[in-house]
Design a protein around this motif. Structure first.
Motif, PDB file in Angstrom:
ATOM      1  N   GLU A 122       7.266  -9.547   6.297  1.00 22.10           N
ATOM      2  CA  GLU A 122       5.880  -9.107   6.109  1.00 22.10           C
ATOM      3  C   GLU A 122       5.744  -7.612   6.367  1.00 22.10           C
ATOM      4  O   GLU A 122       5.028  -6.903   5.647  1.00 22.10           O
ATOM      5  N   ARG A 171       7.003  -5.873   3.344  1.00 25.67           N
ATOM      6  CA  ARG A 171       6.022  -5.948   2.254  1.00 25.67           C
ATOM      7  C   ARG A 171       4.952  -4.880   2.434  1.00 25.67           C
ATOM      8  O   ARG A 171       4.587  -4.174   1.493  1.00 25.67           O
ATOM      9  N   ILE A 172       4.466  -4.731   3.675  1.00 26.40           N
ATOM     10  CA  ILE A 172       3.436  -3.725   3.952  1.00 26.40           C
ATOM     11  C   ILE A 172       3.987  -2.325   3.715  1.00 26.40           C
ATOM     12  O   ILE A 172       3.317  -1.484   3.101  1.00 26.40           O
ATOM     13  N   THR A 216       3.841  -1.197   0.100  1.00 20.58           N
ATOM     14  CA  THR A 216       2.578  -0.934  -0.593  1.00 20.58           C
ATOM     15  C   THR A 216       2.485   0.570  -0.848  1.00 20.58           C
ATOM     16  O   THR A 216       3.017   1.378  -0.085  1.00 20.58           O
ATOM     17  N   ARG A 223      -0.337  -7.725  10.530  1.00 20.99           N
ATOM     18  CA  ARG A 223      -1.129  -6.777   9.734  1.00 20.99           C
ATOM     19  C   ARG A 223      -0.573  -5.364   9.769  1.00 20.99           C
ATOM     20  O   ARG A 223      -1.088  -4.488   9.097  1.00 20.99           O
ATOM     21  N   GLY A 224       0.479  -5.141  10.574  1.00 17.60           N
ATOM     22  CA  GLY A 224       1.059  -3.806  10.648  1.00 17.60           C
ATOM     23  C   GLY A 224       1.979  -3.681  11.832  1.00 17.60           C
ATOM     24  O   GLY A 224       2.365  -4.679  12.467  1.00 17.60           O
ATOM     25  N   ASP A 232      -1.461  -2.761   6.932  1.00 12.81           N
ATOM     26  CA  ASP A 232      -1.616  -3.269   5.581  1.00 12.81           C
ATOM     27  C   ASP A 232      -2.893  -2.666   4.991  1.00 12.81           C
ATOM     28  O   ASP A 232      -3.960  -2.747   5.606  1.00 12.81           O
TER      29      ASP A 232
END
Length: 164
Positions: free
Chosen positions: A18, A21-22, A25, A60-61, A83
């Motif tokens: 994850e 993935r962030i 972006t 989330r980060g 994110d």
């Protein structure tokens, strides 16, 4: 560690996909580049203490800090990415404030620094809201991830007693 909106815990192996993935972006890659491409990332730097930023148990980060332990210059520095899907929701400010309080309290620092790109207005607003103040412009401080040239950085610091 718990903030008002987030929970911070040491990064786990199960967080890596994850976080990658962030990092991939567009918004985050533009600032962090190929950070996650290093072998062993995010467990590759023994000087960096890295926490996953969780909101409702979802990653989330990432927020990290490093400490300068030389007594004459003792301080800590922090970095963060979130994110883009959660930008503007106060998670960055809460994460930074939570780590700053930890560094000033439990880790005994009197000064914390952060160095956003000088054109990263959203990050500068976030850090200012926590109490960071501009120290000065670092000219041609960081190479753009795409290799297109150097950009300026803004050195900011916060002293104990200035957390908002």
């Amino acid at each position: 560690m718990h903030g008002e909106l987030v929970r911070l815990r040491p990064v786990r192996g199960s967080d890596v996909s994850e976080l990658l993935r962030i990092l991939r972006t567009e918004e985050v890659w533009r600032r962090w580049g190929e950070e996650g491409a290093r072998p062993g990332w995010p467990f590759d730097d023994p000087d960096a203490v890295r926490y996953a930023i969780l909101r409702h148990d979802a990653v989330r980060g990432l927020i990290q800090y490093e400490e300068e332990t030389e007594p004459m210059y003792r301080h800590a520095s922090i970095d963060i990415f979130l994110d883009p899907a959660v930008h503007g929701q106060g998670l960055g400010r809460d994460s930074v404030r939570t780590v700053v309080r930890h560094l000033l309290g439990a880790r005994g620092h009197h000064r914390i620094v952060i160095d956003p790109a000088a054109d990263n207005e959203a990050a500068i607003r976030c850090y200012s809201a926590v109490g960071f103040r501009p120290v000065g412009l670092m000219r041609r401080y960081e190479l753009a991830p795409d290799g297109s040239g150097w950009h300026d950085g803004l050195l900011m610091d916060l002293l104990a007693g200035e957390v908002t």
